[in-house]
Design an enzyme around this catalytic site. Structure first.
Site, mmCIF file in Angstrom:
data_model
loop_
_atom_site.group_PDB
_atom_site.id
_atom_site.type_symbol
_atom_site.label_atom_id
_atom_site.label_comp_id
_atom_site.label_asym_id
_atom_site.label_seq_id
_atom_site.Cartn_x
_atom_site.Cartn_y
_atom_site.Cartn_z
ATOM 1 N N ASP A 187 0.811 -1.153 -0.049
ATOM 2 C CA ASP A 187 -0.035 -0.121 0.045
ATOM 3 C C ASP A 187 1.050 1.289 -0.166
ATOM 4 O OD1 ASP A 187 -2.256 -1.500 0.035
ATOM 5 O OD2 ASP A 187 -2.422 -1.183 2.208
ATOM 6 N N MET A 188 0.382 2.489 -0.740
ATOM 7 C CA MET A 188 1.210 3.439 -0.548
ATOM 8 C C MET A 188 1.414 4.114 0.822
ATOM 9 S SD MET A 188 -0.103 7.447 -2.337
ATOM 10 C CE MET A 188 -1.409 7.534 -1.046
#
Length: 220
Positions: free
Chosen positions: A64-65
């Site tokens: 995930d970012m």
């Protein structure tokens, strides 16, 4: 916080942990996408940066970012296929560390849930029979704690979007900085979740290998 937790942003946007003619291991910083996003302003990502330097880079998995830590890329299609099969068969040992608010009721446990994403990539917990639901299995252990926060050692059997963040929310101990899932504090100016290690069979020789990335919100 009395525990020696700190956050030191990476000196470089991305850093190489290890590379050969077969694989490339990167320490992805928080705030950088793994692959291009759907929005126009979400095109900068780790994969794009690597492809600009080497067109043979092949994506194996994602983070995930807002999650930092170890990612592995392949340089050849057959190595990509082999590594992805290990992920799909749950043969890759993935270790994370999270700094969470409060302290879980128990010292360790396993959170099993069924998750689904909507069109806006928002994740919610549902019943197993819900259309599109995917199982998420998260094992966790408290490594250290004080009156405010706890350091949690985490391994996952599945790799679902926001899986760990949802699991910590279910423990009433949201990840520090994760206001989407109930966190009330953000002293590190980031979500305190880090992919600290990957273990699998090396695609060149089937030897078991482990690669680690230092937890950036720990001083030791």
């Amino acid at each position: 916080m009395r525990l020696p937790f700190v956050y030191s942003p990476p000196r470089c946007p991305i850093s190489v942990l290890y590379e050969t003619d077969t694989v490339l291991f990167m320490d992805k910083p928080a705030g950088l996408l793994s692959v291009p996003g759907r929005l126009k302003d979400h095109k900068d990502c780790l994969l794009t940066r690597l492809e600009a330097q080497n067109s043979n880079i092949r994506l194996i998995h994602r983070l995930d970012m807002d999650t930092s830590g170890v990612m592995v890329f392949a340089r050849h299609e057959h190595h990509k296929t082999y590594l992805q099969s290990q992920f799909a068969n749950r043969e890759v040992h993935r270790t994370y560390h999270a700094l969470v608010e409060g302290t879980p009721e128990h010292h360790s446990g396993t959170e099993r849930a069924w998750l689904v994403e909507d069109r806006n990539l928002r994740v919610k917990k549902v019943k197993p029979s819900f259309k599109g639901a995917k199982e998420a299995i998260t094992h966790w252990t408290v490594e250290d704690a004080d009156d405010e926060v706890s350091l949690i050692h985490i391994t996952i059997e599945t790799g679902r979007r926001h899986q760990i963040r949802m699991a910590m929310k279910a423990l009433d101990c949201p990840v520090v900085g994760d206001d989407l899932h109930g966190a009330e504090t953000n002293p590190l100016s980031r979500i305190a979740l880090h992919a600290s290690a990957l273990e699998f069979l090396h695609p060149e020789n089937d030897d078991p290998v482990r690669f680690e990335a230092r937890v950036p919100f720990m001083s030791r």
